[in-house]
Design a protein around this motif. Structure first.
Motif, PDB file in Angstrom:
ATOM      1  N   HIS A   1       8.417  -5.837  44.184  1.00 44.50           N
ATOM      2  CA  HIS A   1       9.462  -5.040  43.541  1.00 44.50           C
ATOM      3  C   HIS A   1      10.815  -5.752  43.645  1.00 44.50           C
ATOM      4  O   HIS A   1      11.554  -5.828  42.661  1.00 44.50           O
ATOM      5  CB  HIS A   1       9.542  -3.648  44.166  1.00 44.50           C
ATOM      6  CG  HIS A   1      10.549  -2.783  43.495  1.00 44.50           C
ATOM      7  ND1 HIS A   1      10.257  -2.056  42.362  1.00 44.50           N
ATOM      8  CD2 HIS A   1      11.853  -2.555  43.763  1.00 44.50           C
ATOM      9  CE1 HIS A   1      11.349  -1.420  41.965  1.00 44.50           C
ATOM     10  NE2 HIS A   1      12.327  -1.705  42.807  1.00 44.50           N
ATOM     11  N   ILE A   2      11.107  -6.260  44.825  1.00 44.11           N
ATOM     12  CA  ILE A   2      12.378  -6.969  45.013  1.00 44.11           C
ATOM     13  C   ILE A   2      12.455  -8.170  44.084  1.00 44.11           C
ATOM     14  O   ILE A   2      13.465  -8.379  43.398  1.00 44.11           O
ATOM     15  CB  ILE A   2      12.547  -7.393  46.486  1.00 44.11           C
ATOM     16  CG1 ILE A   2      12.776  -6.150  47.359  1.00 44.11           C
ATOM     17  CG2 ILE A   2      13.705  -8.380  46.639  1.00 44.11           C
ATOM     18  CD1 ILE A   2      12.709  -6.411  48.850  1.00 44.11           C
ATOM     19  N   VAL A   3      11.391  -8.968  44.028  1.00 41.61           N
ATOM     20  CA  VAL A   3      11.390 -10.165  43.182  1.00 41.61           C
ATOM     21  C   VAL A   3      11.560  -9.793  41.705  1.00 41.61           C
ATOM     22  O   VAL A   3      12.285 -10.462  40.963  1.00 41.61           O
ATOM     23  CB  VAL A   3      10.106 -10.995  43.406  1.00 41.61           C
ATOM     24  CG1 VAL A   3       9.962 -12.097  42.367  1.00 41.61           C
ATOM     25  CG2 VAL A   3      10.109 -11.587  44.816  1.00 41.61           C
ATOM     26  N   GLN A   4      10.924  -8.715  41.275  1.00 44.20           N
ATOM     27  CA  GLN A   4      11.030  -8.291  39.873  1.00 44.20           C
ATOM     28  C   GLN A   4      12.429  -7.791  39.516  1.00 44.20           C
ATOM     29  O   GLN A   4      12.913  -8.019  38.407  1.00 44.20           O
ATOM     30  CB  GLN A   4      10.020  -7.191  39.567  1.00 44.20           C
ATOM     31  CG  GLN A   4       8.599  -7.659  39.542  1.00 44.20           C
ATOM     32  CD  GLN A   4       7.613  -6.490  39.458  1.00 44.20           C
ATOM     33  OE1 GLN A   4       7.992  -5.323  39.402  1.00 44.20           O
ATOM     34  NE2 GLN A   4       6.331  -6.820  39.467  1.00 44.20           N
ATOM     35  N   LYS A   5      13.089  -7.115  40.450  1.00 45.03           N
ATOM     36  CA  LYS A   5      14.374  -6.481  40.152  1.00 45.03           C
ATOM     37  C   LYS A   5      15.594  -7.347  40.464  1.00 45.03           C
ATOM     38  O   LYS A   5      16.649  -7.144  39.877  1.00 45.03           O
ATOM     39  CB  LYS A   5      14.508  -5.156  40.924  1.00 45.03           C
ATOM     40  CG  LYS A   5      13.472  -4.134  40.538  1.00 45.03           C
ATOM     41  CD  LYS A   5      13.655  -3.685  39.120  1.00 45.03           C
ATOM     42  CE  LYS A   5      12.641  -2.609  38.747  1.00 45.03           C
ATOM     43  NZ  LYS A   5      12.801  -2.121  37.404  1.00 45.03           N
ATOM     44  N   MET A   6      15.470  -8.283  41.383  1.00 42.78           N
ATOM     45  CA  MET A   6      16.633  -9.093  41.763  1.00 42.78           C
ATOM     46  C   MET A   6      17.086  -9.992  40.612  1.00 42.78           C
ATOM     47  O   MET A   6      16.310 -10.309  39.714  1.00 42.78           O
ATOM     48  CB  MET A   6      16.327  -9.940  42.999  1.00 42.78           C
ATOM     49  CG  MET A   6      15.242 -10.981  42.743  1.00 42.78           C
ATOM     50  SD  MET A   6      15.303 -12.421  43.824  1.00 42.78           S
ATOM     51  CE  MET A   6      16.720 -13.286  43.204  1.00 42.78           C
TER      52      MET A   6
ATOM     53  N   LEU B   1       8.335 -14.313  50.568  1.00 38.93           N
ATOM     54  CA  LEU B   1       9.314 -13.594  49.749  1.00 38.93           C
ATOM     55  C   LEU B   1      10.587 -14.417  49.622  1.00 38.93           C
ATOM     56  O   LEU B   1      11.136 -14.548  48.522  1.00 38.93           O
ATOM     57  CB  LEU B   1       9.619 -12.218  50.345  1.00 38.93           C
ATOM     58  CG  LEU B   1      10.773 -11.446  49.690  1.00 38.93           C
ATOM     59  CD1 LEU B   1      10.548 -11.228  48.206  1.00 38.93           C
ATOM     60  CD2 LEU B   1      10.989 -10.115  50.413  1.00 38.93           C
ATOM     61  N   ALA B   2      11.061 -14.984  50.719  1.00 38.41           N
ATOM     62  CA  ALA B   2      12.271 -15.812  50.669  1.00 38.41           C
ATOM     63  C   ALA B   2      12.087 -16.978  49.698  1.00 38.41           C
ATOM     64  O   ALA B   2      13.005 -17.311  48.938  1.00 38.41           O
ATOM     65  CB  ALA B   2      12.613 -16.319  52.065  1.00 38.41           C
ATOM     66  N   ALA B   3      10.902 -17.582  49.693  1.00 34.00           N
ATOM     67  CA  ALA B   3      10.635 -18.703  48.780  1.00 34.00           C
ATOM     68  C   ALA B   3      10.739 -18.247  47.322  1.00 34.00           C
ATOM     69  O   ALA B   3      11.318 -18.946  46.480  1.00 34.00           O
ATOM     70  CB  ALA B   3       9.254 -19.290  49.067  1.00 34.00           C
ATOM     71  N   GLN B   4      10.209 -17.076  47.015  1.00 29.83           N
ATOM     72  CA  GLN B   4      10.295 -16.556  45.654  1.00 29.83           C
ATOM     73  C   GLN B   4      11.738 -16.244  45.261  1.00 29.83           C
ATOM     74  O   GLN B   4      12.151 -16.486  44.128  1.00 29.83           O
ATOM     75  CB  GLN B   4       9.441 -15.295  45.511  1.00 29.83           C
ATOM     76  CG  GLN B   4       7.956 -15.553  45.590  1.00 29.83           C
ATOM     77  CD  GLN B   4       7.184 -14.258  45.474  1.00 29.83           C
ATOM     78  OE1 GLN B   4       7.217 -13.599  44.432  1.00 29.83           O
ATOM     79  NE2 GLN B   4       6.499 -13.877  46.533  1.00 29.83           N
TER      80      GLN B   4
ATOM     81  N   ALA C   1      18.536 -15.929  50.407  1.00 27.88           N
ATOM     82  CA  ALA C   1      17.707 -15.191  51.364  1.00 27.88           C
ATOM     83  C   ALA C   1      18.222 -15.440  52.779  1.00 27.88           C
ATOM     84  O   ALA C   1      18.391 -16.584  53.194  1.00 27.88           O
ATOM     85  CB  ALA C   1      16.248 -15.621  51.246  1.00 27.88           C
ATOM     86  N   LEU C   2      18.463 -14.341  53.482  1.00 26.42           N
ATOM     87  CA  LEU C   2      18.959 -14.382  54.856  1.00 26.42           C
ATOM     88  C   LEU C   2      18.001 -13.589  55.721  1.00 26.42           C
ATOM     89  O   LEU C   2      17.648 -12.455  55.382  1.00 26.42           O
ATOM     90  CB  LEU C   2      20.361 -13.754  54.915  1.00 26.42           C
ATOM     91  CG  LEU C   2      21.024 -13.582  56.285  1.00 26.42           C
ATOM     92  CD1 LEU C   2      21.245 -14.936  56.964  1.00 26.42           C
ATOM     93  CD2 LEU C   2      22.343 -12.830  56.125  1.00 26.42           C
TER      94      LEU C   2
END
Length: 148
Positions: free
Chosen positions: A60-65, A78-81, A89-90
């Motif tokens: 969801h985060i990857v789709q919406k960011m 997730l950070a890599a994506q 990404a922190l």
């Protein structure tokens, strides 16, 4: 710019830092989790519950960011994506994942997963310390100051 939080495993003290930063900077901060979260009433802080399941919150985060958004996560894939999509990404321990270090982090993560899968007893990350909380707050403040 928006802040997204992979909130299922995010320490409470980090969420509190993020809540204060959202209020201070008036940057929308969205916590995404598989469970219901409590957040303070604010026009800048949202909690979003997604269905349970493997990587549902991450997806969801990857789709919406959007490019330029900041994602708070300890999840290296997730950070890599996020980096691949032009975001930042922190992790909650105060370390930025970058294009320069993400591949090394993924390789180490995969190696450790292989060891655990073969039965080698490897301890997880150490407990969350006060110095890591301070490191996170300092990195977040430094990052947000650059935006002004």
């Amino acid at each position: 710019m928006q802040i997204w939080v992979d909130a299922d495993a995010c320490p409470g003290v980090i969420k509190e830092i993020l809540f204060r930063a959202a209020q201070r900077t008036q940057i929308t901060t969205t916590l995404v989790a598989n469970k219901m979260l409590r957040v303070p009433p604010s026009p800048f802080i949202r909690a979003l519950q997604v269905p349970a399941g493997f990587d549902v919150a991450d997806n969801h985060i990857v789709q919406k960011m959007q490019p330029g958004d900041l994602v708070i996560t300890a999840d290296i894939p997730l950070a890599a994506q996020v980096i691949e999509r032009g975001g930042h990404a922190l992790n909650p321990r105060g370390e930025f994942y970058t294009a320069d270090n993400i591949q090394q982090r993924l390789t180490l993560r995969n190696f450790m997963e292989e060891l655990r899968g073969s039965g080698v007893d490897i301890s997880g990350p150490s407990g969350f310390s006060n110095s890591e909380r301070q490191a996170f707050a300092a990195q977040l403040d430094k990052y947000l100051a650059k935006l002004r």
